[in-house]
Design an enzyme around this catalytic site. Structure first.
Site, PDB file in Angstrom:
ATOM      1  CG  ASP A 138      -0.372  -0.184   2.545  1.00 32.11           C
ATOM      2  OD1 ASP A 138       0.836  -0.500   2.627  1.00 32.11           O
ATOM      3  OD2 ASP A 138      -1.100  -0.014   3.543  1.00 32.11           O
ATOM      4  CB  SER A 184     -20.596   4.386  26.345  1.00 32.08           C
ATOM      5  OG  SER A 184     -20.319   3.357  27.276  1.00 32.08           O
ATOM      6  CB  ALA A 229      -7.097 -10.618  15.626  1.00 34.56           C
ATOM      7  CG  LEU A 250      -9.323 -10.287  11.766  1.00 38.43           C
ATOM      8  CD1 LEU A 250     -10.290 -11.264  12.413  1.00 38.43           C
ATOM      9  CD2 LEU A 250      -9.072 -10.688  10.319  1.00 38.43           C
ATOM     10  CB  SER A 251      -9.344  -3.558  10.178  1.00 41.16           C
ATOM     11  OG  SER A 251      -9.074  -2.182  10.157  1.00 41.16           O
ATOM     12  CB  SER A 252     -11.391  -4.065  15.965  1.00 46.18           C
ATOM     13  OG  SER A 252     -10.213  -3.545  16.538  1.00 46.18           O
ATOM     14  CD  GLU A 306      -6.707   3.586  12.222  1.00 40.72           C
ATOM     15  OE1 GLU A 306      -7.890   3.355  11.910  1.00 40.72           O
ATOM     16  OE2 GLU A 306      -5.915   2.694  12.560  1.00 40.72           O
ATOM     17  CG  ASP A 345      -7.164  -1.471   7.593  1.00 40.96           C
ATOM     18  OD1 ASP A 345      -6.656  -2.184   6.695  1.00 40.96           O
ATOM     19  OD2 ASP A 345      -6.621  -1.270   8.698  1.00 40.96           O
TER      20      ASP A 345
HETATM   21  P1  ADP Z   1      -7.054  -3.728  14.779  1.00 38.32           P
HETATM   22  O1  ADP Z   1      -7.660  -2.634  13.964  1.00 38.32           O
HETATM   23  O2  ADP Z   1      -6.109  -4.582  13.979  1.00 38.32           O
HETATM   24  O3  ADP Z   1      -8.054  -4.566  15.504  1.00 38.32           O
HETATM   25  P2  ADP Z   1      -5.955  -1.459  16.142  1.00 38.32           P
HETATM   26  O4  ADP Z   1      -4.859  -1.315  17.130  1.00 38.32           O
HETATM   27  O5  ADP Z   1      -5.878  -0.684  14.871  1.00 38.32           O
HETATM   28  O6  ADP Z   1      -6.128  -3.035  15.871  1.00 38.32           O
HETATM   29  O7  ADP Z   1      -7.343  -1.062  16.825  1.00 38.32           O
HETATM   30  C1  ADP Z   1      -7.697  -1.620  18.050  1.00 38.32           C
HETATM   31  C2  ADP Z   1      -8.202  -0.548  18.973  1.00 38.32           C
HETATM   32  O8  ADP Z   1      -9.510  -0.121  18.535  1.00 38.32           O
HETATM   33  C3  ADP Z   1      -8.422  -1.034  20.387  1.00 38.32           C
HETATM   34  O9  ADP Z   1      -7.240  -0.943  21.138  1.00 38.32           O
HETATM   35  C4  ADP Z   1      -9.482  -0.063  20.878  1.00 38.32           C
HETATM   36  O10 ADP Z   1      -8.916   1.178  21.236  1.00 38.32           O
HETATM   37  C5  ADP Z   1     -10.327   0.165  19.652  1.00 38.32           C
HETATM   38  N1  ADP Z   1     -11.476  -0.747  19.609  1.00 38.32           N
HETATM   39  C6  ADP Z   1     -11.657  -1.834  18.833  1.00 38.32           C
HETATM   40  N2  ADP Z   1     -12.875  -2.400  19.030  1.00 38.32           N
HETATM   41  C7  ADP Z   1     -13.494  -1.653  19.968  1.00 38.32           C
HETATM   42  C8  ADP Z   1     -14.783  -1.668  20.603  1.00 38.32           C
HETATM   43  N3  ADP Z   1     -15.679  -2.611  20.326  1.00 38.32           N
HETATM   44  N4  ADP Z   1     -15.059  -0.715  21.514  1.00 38.32           N
HETATM   45  C9  ADP Z   1     -14.158   0.247  21.791  1.00 38.32           C
HETATM   46  N5  ADP Z   1     -12.950   0.328  21.235  1.00 38.32           N
HETATM   47  C10 ADP Z   1     -12.596  -0.592  20.339  1.00 38.32           C
HETATM   48 MG    MG Z   2      -6.497  -1.075  12.970  1.00 39.02          MG
END
Ligand code: ADP
Ligand code: MG
Length: 384
Positions: free
Chosen positions: A39, A69, A126, A128-130, A163, A175
């Site tokens: 990328d 929250s 993990a 998977l871009s949470s 971000e 992502d």
């Molecule tokens: P990835 O995107 O690979 O999962 P990142 O470090 O980019 O990892 O993002 C993870 C961060 O996003 C967590 O540390 C947290 O701050 C935030 N996050 C993810 N899921 C949630 C959620 N359901 N509620 C609140 N914060 C979250």
């Molecule tokens: Mg991420």
């Protein structure tokens, strides 16, 4: 699962704020099928949105206050919308609040405050871009509630800006593009130079295949130094070859690169050049021959990351090799490297054996037990 999470995020919102949300919007995490460390070299990536989502229940407020929250961290954080800055927000709230800030930068809208509550089944950290799942769920929600009217590509950019500037992570747009543009059974083939995207039929289910994610649960060790030095090597390689970026190098340039560059920089360049070609070949192969024919490209991608880019670790190699030995069609580490997850494209009837074998091999070697699960390509961000 979907209906359960919608009901649960709605009742969670009600419990917290004492009234009903205006609606629930959701966005998926993503997995990168192929195209790693391409990328930032203006190359190609090929992720897809997965069937794990973040749900955001939201209502506008009449004042300028934003309250957020999450089930993940149950305190309520509040800040006036007009006072969101990198300094005024911290922790996980930077993702949703950053999106509110970014929408203000990229579009004109009358922005009131809002109440927001999140629930998610995207595994955190993990690979998977949470993070993009939160950004994109909040971006589509506020875009609608604030009547901004951006298109999906602009909303992906909103997530990336949040971000980059509010969270402070220098990530590309892969992502958010996958999370916004994803579609059932489709991959998102993205050109990181002009950001054009094409949806490509994956056909996994039709061919009796499933994609297994093997999360090693090893945190990205030394990742920062490792990424920075890989990026620097790519830049040095491009400069030595007289190119603006490695996107413009092809396999025909590699002989010249071998003469001009030291061995380490040469191997870094070779990874990027061959990986870009593998993404193009994966897309062409899916179109012409179907998903059973892409396995060798996935495995070649892993070998290139292990030997040339040197970003794999023993746990990832073990996951990949064990999956291959037990009948995976192809497997590779995915994400930035030095930890995180591997993926394996598997015939459905082999999933049980492959899962058990990897778990047993990890136990034998004394590794932390991996988290192994199937993902499928799902729809992008939308209102529920
Ligand atoms: P990835 O995107 O690979 O999962 P990142 O470090 O980019 O990892 O993002 C993870 C961060 O996003 C967590 O540390 C947290 O701050 C935030 N996050 C993810 N899921 C949630 C959620 N359901 N509620 C609140 N914060 C979250
Ligand atoms: Mg991420």
């Amino acid at each position: 699962m979907t209906d359960l999470l919608i009901a649960s995020v709605t009742s969670g919102f009600h419990k917290l704020y004492g009234y009903e949300p205006a609606g629930v919007w959701s966005a998926p995490g993503r997995v990168n099928l192929i195209g790693e460390h391409t990328d930032y070299n203006e190359g190609f990536v090929f992720p897809f949105a997965i069937n794990r989502r973040t749900y955001a229940a939201i209502s506008l407020r009449n004042d300028g206050l934003a309250r957020v929250s999450s089930s993940f961290s149950p305190e309520v954080i509040d800040v006036p919308v007009d006072e969101i800055t990198p300094e005024s927000v911290a922790g996980w709230s930077a993702y949703p609040l950053g999106v509110a800030w970014a929408l203000k930068q990229l579009a004109q809208a009358k922005q009131t405050g809002f109440d927001l509550y999140l629930e998610s089944d995207v595994p955190v950290g993990a690979g998977l871009s949470s993070s993009a799942a939160i950004e994109c769920a909040v971006a589509v929600a506020l875009d609608e509630l604030w009547q901004v009217g951006l298109d999906v590509r602009e909303l992906a950019r909103v997530g990336q800006l949040a971000e980059n500037r509010i969270v402070g992570a220098p990530t590309g747009i892969m992502d958010q593009s996958a999370s916004m543009l994803g579609q059932l059974d489709q991959g998102v083939f993205l050109d990181c130079r002009d950001l054009s995207a094409q949806k490509i039929d994956l056909g996994f289910a039709r061919e009796g295949l499933e994609l297994l994610v093997i999360d090693t649960r090893v945190e990205h060790r030394h990742a920062n130094g490792g990424y920075a030095s890989r990026r620097a090597a790519c830049e040095a390689g491009a400069i030595a070859l007289g190119l603006g970026s490695l996107r413009d190098a092809t396999e025909a340039d590699l002989a010249r690169a071998a003469e001009l560059l030291d061995n380490t920089t040469f191997r870094r360049v070779r990874h990027v050049v061959t990986e870009n070609q593998r993404v193009l070949d994966t897309v062409a192969t899916l179109r012409e021959l179907g998903p059973r024919a892409i396995g060798r490209l996935l495995y070649a991608s892993h070998q290139s990351m292990r030997d040339d880019f040197e970003i794999s670790i023993d746990e990832l190699d073990t996951a990949v090799e064990t999956a291959m030995r037990h009948g995976a069609i192809g497997a590779r580490m995915t994400g930035g490297g030095f930890g995180g997850a591997a993926i394996a494209l598997c015939p459905i009837e082999k999933i049980g054996d492959i899962t058990r074998s990897i778990t047993a091999e990890f136990a034998t070697l004394g590794y932390v037990a991996p988290n192994i699960f199937v993902v499928s390509a799902a729809d992008g961000a939308h209102k529920n």
